[in-house]
Scaffold this motif. Structure first.
Motif: not given
Length: 103
Positions: A29-41, A43-54
């Motif tokens: 689907g096409i969404f105006p805020d795709v990252r917000k949508h992806m958090r629910r749809c 989430p495994e496809a969202l880029p993650r930071s390797a350093d949580p402290a950073a």
């Protein structure tokens, strides 16, 4: 922009800004805020930071007045636990949060 694969090919995913539109790699689907949508749809496809402290330090830099020090949190928790009237509940909270070991 980060590239994410979908069934129909490659879809651009917003990398830095939280308000970019785009195609969801999970549902297509096409969404105006795709990252917000992806958090629910998908989430495994969202880029993650390797350093949580950073990530945490970057967030603190953006709003330093909104963060509490660990010591402040520890003191406030100890005061709240001491305010519990039921002795068994108070003891359970002390043990749960490590106040018996310096907290």
């Amino acid at each position: 922009a980060v590239e994410a694969e979908s069934a129909g090919g490659v879809a651009p995913v917003a990398g830095g800004s939280a308000s970019k539109s785009g195609k969801c790699p999970g549902c297509g689907g096409i969404f105006p805020d795709v990252r917000k949508h992806m958090r629910r749809c998908c989430p495994e496809a969202l880029p993650r930071s390797a350093d949580p402290a950073a990530v945490a330090s970057k967030r603190k830099e953006m709003s330093p007045d909104d963060w509490l020090d660990e010591e402040e949190v520890r003191e406030a928790a100890a005061v709240a636990i001491r305010a519990v009237e039921d002795p068994m509940q108070r003891r359970a909270l002390e043990l749960r949060f490590g106040l018996d070991r310096g907290g």
